[in-house]
Design an enzyme around this catalytic site. Structure first.
Site, PDB file in Angstrom:
ATOM      1  CG  ASP A 100      -0.844  16.440  13.999  1.00  0.00           C
ATOM      2  OD1 ASP A 100       0.072  15.655  14.308  1.00  0.00           O
ATOM      3  OD2 ASP A 100      -1.133  17.442  14.676  1.00  0.00           O
ATOM      4  CG  ASP A 118      -3.147  19.544   8.557  1.00  0.00           C
ATOM      5  OD1 ASP A 118      -3.238  20.226   9.587  1.00  0.00           O
ATOM      6  OD2 ASP A 118      -3.330  18.325   8.528  1.00  0.00           O
TER       7      ASP A 118
END
Length: 216
Positions: free
Chosen positions: A12, A10
């Protein structure tokens, strides 16, 4: 036995802790109006679609009168830029990426955020070159917790989901990776460490040991 071939990160909150400072910047704006922003409401948008919870609509409802959204967006972004300016990648990120490269693994990135948000951050951190495949908001119809982003990356590599690990920091992201059928490891940040993650495994091993464990 499945052998790990791919790791997918991922962005953020996992690679750079943007999420914590996004929340803090919203909190600062809310406090100018003597309103508190509950994390339990805000967390609906963490790692998923930003429209899952609209802070500005919530603020307007709390105040009971119309707000100037554009003005508040600019103010909120100014506060965010001040908070994030000295924040680099999270501790251990470069070690994970280098370990994956050294082990010959393919490296992907799957983010619900827009491309024009993810790429400038990666460029600022000098991390773009690590990734063989980057998929963002624009590449799918449904972002996390839908598995489409992860399935898109797996399809690019031509790899079975059981041959891949996802690293996530949020419940929305973890649900997406699990729904894609991937091994899922949680690395919560300051903001998400108090959120509910069901029964997902937290990262407790060094990267190489983790790979060895999953391959055994």
């Amino acid at each position: 036995m499945y052998v790990i071939e791919v790791v997918i990160f991922d962005f953020d909150g996992l690679i750079r802790d943007t999420e914590t400072f996004e929340f803090f910047s919203f909190q600062e704006v809310f406090r100018l109006h003597d309103i508190e922003l509950p994390l339990e409401l805000y967390s609906k948008r963490i790692g998923g679609h930003m429209n899952a919870f609209d802070p500005y609509s919530y603020l307007q409802d709390c105040i009971g009168r119309p707000i100037n959204r554009e003005e508040l967006r600019m103010l909120r972004r100014q506060k965010y830029d001040m908070l994030i300016q000295n924040e680099k990648e999270r501790p251990g990120v470069v070690n994970y990426l280098n370990s994956a490269k050294n082990l010959g693994l393919k490296i992907g990135l799957a983010s619900s955020a827009p491309y024009d948000w993810v790429m400038p951050n990666l460029e600022e951190l000098n991390l773009v070159g690590y990734f063989d495949c980057i998929r963002t908001h624009e590449d799918v119809k449904n972002v996390k917790p839908d598995p489409e982003l992860y399935l898109n990356v797996l399809d690019y590599f031509g790899v079975n989901s059981q041959n891949a690990i996802a690293f996530e920091d949020s419940p929305n992201g973890a649900k997406a990776a699990r729904a894609a059928g991937m091994h899922t490891v949680i690395v919560p940040n300051e903001l998400t460490k108090g959120l509910f993650f069901d029964d997902y495994s937290m990262l407790e091993l060094e990267f190489e040991r983790l790979i060895q464990t999953l391959n055994s």
